[in-house]
Design an enzyme around this catalytic site. Sequence first.
Site, PDB file in Angstrom:
ATOM      1  N   GLU A 295       0.904   3.231 -14.334  1.00 31.84           N
ATOM      2  CA  GLU A 295       0.443   4.176 -15.348  1.00 31.84           C
ATOM      3  C   GLU A 295      -0.976   4.669 -15.152  1.00 31.84           C
ATOM      4  O   GLU A 295      -1.316   5.780 -15.550  1.00 31.84           O
ATOM      5  CB  GLU A 295       0.619   3.556 -16.734  1.00 31.84           C
ATOM      6  CG  GLU A 295       2.105   3.414 -17.020  1.00 31.84           C
ATOM      7  CD  GLU A 295       2.432   2.643 -18.275  1.00 31.84           C
ATOM      8  OE1 GLU A 295       2.525   3.266 -19.324  1.00 31.84           O
ATOM      9  OE2 GLU A 295       2.617   1.411 -18.182  1.00 31.84           O
TER      10      GLU A 295
ATOM     11  N   PRO B  61       0.811  -1.224   0.000  1.00 28.61           N
ATOM     12  CA  PRO B  61       0.000   0.000   0.000  1.00 28.61           C
ATOM     13  C   PRO B  61       0.840   1.268   0.000  1.00 28.61           C
ATOM     14  O   PRO B  61       0.436   2.286  -0.562  1.00 28.61           O
ATOM     15  CB  PRO B  61      -0.796  -0.086   1.304  1.00 28.61           C
ATOM     16  CG  PRO B  61      -0.753  -1.512   1.706  1.00 28.61           C
ATOM     17  CD  PRO B  61       0.491  -2.115   1.108  1.00 28.61           C
TER      18      PRO B  61
END
Lengths: 328, 768
Positions: free
Chosen positions: B735, B663
Amino acid sequence: MNNFTYARAVDTADAVRQGAAVDAKYLGGGTNLVDLMRETLERPSALVDVTGLSSAITEQVDGSLLIGAAAKNTAAAEHIAVRTRYPVLARAILAGASGQIRNMATVGGNLLQRTRCPYFYDQDGSRCNKRSPGQGCDAIEGFNRIHAILGAPSACVATHPSDMCVALAALGAMVHIAGPDGQRTIDFADLHVLPGEHPELETTLRPGELITAVELPAVPFARQSAYRKVRDRASYAFALISVAAAIDIDNGVVRDMRLALGGVAHKPWRALKLEAALKGQPATPENFLAAAELELADAKPLTHNAFKIELARRTIVAVLAELTGEIA
Amino acid sequence: MSIKDAAQAVMKKAVQAAPDAWMPGSELDPLIRQKHGLIGTPVSRLDGPQKVSGAAQFAAEFPMDNMAYAALKYSTIAKGRIKELDTATAEAAPGVDLVMTYRNALRMKPAPPFMSSAKAAGGDDLPIMQDEEIHWNGQPIALVLAETQEQADYATSLIRVTYETEPAVTVFEDAKANAEVGIFQGQPLHVETGDAEASLKSAPHNIDVVYTTPRHSHNPIELHAVTVGWEGDNLRVHDASQGVAHTAWSLAQVFDLAEEQIHVTSPYVGGGFGSKTLWQHHILAAAASKLAGRPVRLMLSREGVYRIVGGRTRTEQRVAIGAQADGGFDALIQTGTVAMGRHNNMPEPFILPAMAAYNSGSFLLRVEAARMDMLSNTFMRAPGEAVGTFALECGVDELAENLGMDPIELRSRNEPEKDPTSGAPFSSRHIVEAYRTGAKRFGWAERRAKPGTHRDGEWLIGMGCATATYPYYRMPGGAARITLTKDGRATVEIAAHEMGMGTSTTHTMVTADRLGLGMECVTVKYGDSHFPGVVLAGGSQQTASIGASVSAAHRELVTELLKVAGKDSPLPGLDADEVIGLDGHLCQSDKPGRRESYVSLMARSGRDEITVEANAPPPLEATHWSMHSHGAMFCEVRVNAVTGETRVSRFLGSFDCGRILNPKTAASQFRGGIIMGLGLALMEETQFDERSGRVMNPSLADYHVPVHLDVPKIDIIWTDIPDPHAPMGAHGIGEIGITGVGAAVANAVYNATGKRVRDLPITLDKTM
Ligand SMILES: Cc1cc2nc3c(=O)[nH]c(=O)nc-3n(C[C@H](O)[C@H](O)[C@H](O)COP(=O)(O)OP(=O)(O)OC[C@H]3O[C@@H](n4cnc5c(N)ncnc54)[C@H](O)[C@@H]3O)c2cc1C
């Protein structure tokens, strides 16, 4: 390599003596000059470091404030007299560059920083009358979003990039100069020049002249002054348009005022027409707008910067409204 | 279509039709079930201390004995030939060892251009300093080698050159006349189902508008650099690379050597974003090194990066949507033209998002590429998607306005059940969920539907949203090696890359979980072309590629361990599928009490170490299922009614990208993508002077990217739902963060002001 000598000046006389050498340059914080040397746009034979000269900021008996040319931009912006008596100057300085650069940059150097026109910088690939007089100008029909709208530029459409200077123009500062022929003091308005046919000439300084100090006259109403810079990102960008203003209102009528524009011309632009039109008139948005239009009547857009005229108009009105709102 | 393309199309159909069970990803990665390991816990970058203390060595920091420094001189015309080239003064300048030009450079082959074969990494297929021809404004025409960088830089300024210019196509409008359909990954960028134009016309509601996006230049903070040296016929390359195996193979083609003769390493990379592939500086440095007989360092200046490293190209996109009153799409059209170099093949594939985002009765999606005399354009973070979602998602917002419908509601009404253009089932798609949770957290309900109605002094306030999307890719060629030592420690070797994303940290975690070891017992080695695997750090595919490769190698390792375990171990007769790693042991999966430690298994083997290597299975899952990451982007802006300045005041990204492995690093990737997206929305633009084809803002002072003050608090949440068909249940996330941002900002600007800005970047002159 472009070899050059480097020496620290111990006092003004020493600096002027050293500065008399052919192609000598005074060195402040170097934040502009050293960049230009790396680009080989400046090729001095000697650097005379003037950061050890006076950086004192002193209130004089006549009420003016004398700022030594070696004062750092940060020191000037933080000085209590500047902050309280000339907030426009403090805000203009803080609107410029970044904390690190302002810590290095001197007041003298800020005055003489050179334009940010990309065609001026592109020595290899572009024509520039400022860099190579007579060569032509690729900015006039190129990317000219950040270029001039005032000052009838023909050979060069570059702007003066300084924020600090816009405040100095508005305040009607004086510039103290020492040179081979002695000392003199000139109006700030007479320091920078319009490009005319000789954009390579940017100031009225004579060869070897050193700026020793900037003097701010007592402008009591400058306590209510403001600087607003409009730019393409929130920080660390040069002004598209900036407005420095101070205004003195008496009973809703403009008793006195100062206003200068940045990002519009080859020099910081003192809006004398606007000032004259407003003096003695009621301080109303309609009058502000009419005066702004008068000042901008001669503005000439290039291919990409027509928006600047409207932006200047709006920013002037907004700054004046803000200042008068504050006072009222 | 070529025979190769046709064969690919047939293969694709076959893979889609094949039973699930034949596919990699048909069985759940055991790590998906395992809930108590390192995966999902926030782990700081393992290389953080090296980086902040300056101990990490980057490409331009490796010393080599007797090394010289190189600098490049660039052309100032777009097309033509060198007439005179006077290098005498430069050669005589202090410290100069060599001036290399087309006259004395080695004979070299052009680099194999990207996507022309599996390991091709070149930006284009032009000859490199072989003749007097000039192909773009900024092409290197000379290299100076000197004892110091300053001497080399200075000597380049002494080179005198004149040109014979030829007419060049540098005006996009002129180039458009000869545009042709783009070919991307072997397929024409053209999708057509039904009669979209007719459906558009007959639909009761429609929008039909054109969006444009400018060129962008790459600005990773680490400049492109190589330090190279020849040892006989072997070339050593210290690189900043996102494709070490690709670069080694491609350099081998250029210099006519065997792949193994080139050794490329790249332990740290200061950002890549698609730019750290093979460009001329690698080849010129190696050629100069050969000519001078000494190692060479070539670090591009910032200007150099703008001149010779390609960027994102400009696009002009028409978006037209026809819809029924209930919002259902009858027609979805996204067509347009992109600028492309003459010697590369990267037709910015802006239609990729539209291929899977919405249901529609008909589709017309097409990209045409207009060849120009310019630096070859290339991949930049989410090529296609970053600018494609800008147009598509603004279009959807415009349609929602036209229908008087909430834009999130409109999107969910067009939510497809299966891939709307390929027909393949989705592997994992929870975009509606991402919107629901995102909208709640962001306070979307507070948005005023009528634009221009929320004001705070001079500032107009608005909210916008948009869909983010990026495909799951896994490229062929993944392979990894694992070595287990007798003290129970494992080392993974794979030719993958760490460009600051956290890859090495995350895969240390994943491998540790797979083996049931602590992180301190696992080392992941990467960034070395002599390691196994062809693993591009691109297309957000590294995570899947490394995951699948290590998983395959791990299976080999376990098989080997079970073999050495023999009858006396507590694990006799079990095969690799029946055991898992836990607490330093191999255990029977359904009876974890039956176990033996790695140390004991190794002792039993009598060996100091066991090394296994395996290839990842071919990535058929990405064809069999429609696999994508998703997100819902929410933006609040303040637009100054006087000056037009836009400030983003809040941003939320709600992501659906499979299981999130780490995370901490994931949140940074998402945030970084969003920040880059804010730049795309508000300020990034390469000023390409169409008169000369020259880039006029090649510096970070003039090319604006967001500074701290431009970046508000960015809130990141995710669904964390594993994709059952992906290794580890995870998707790459490098991305997707930039996608949808441009549209979310533009839609918020519209909501604030009532002005539709369809031309990026949204500078103040367009909103005032
Ligand atoms: C990235 C970047 C962003 C910037 N952004 C801004 C901005 O937003 N707004 C803004 O206003 N400015 C900006 N600046 C410019 C900055 O303000 C100037 O570089 C700085 O003020 C120059 O001061 P210096 O002391 O470093 O001058 P130097 O670089 O040392 O000198 C500049 C010039 O002044 C001459 N000089 C110096 N001192 C004297 C003297 N006493 N007498 C005579 N001549 C002298 C030098 O010979 C030289 O020609 C930016 C600069 C950079 C690098």
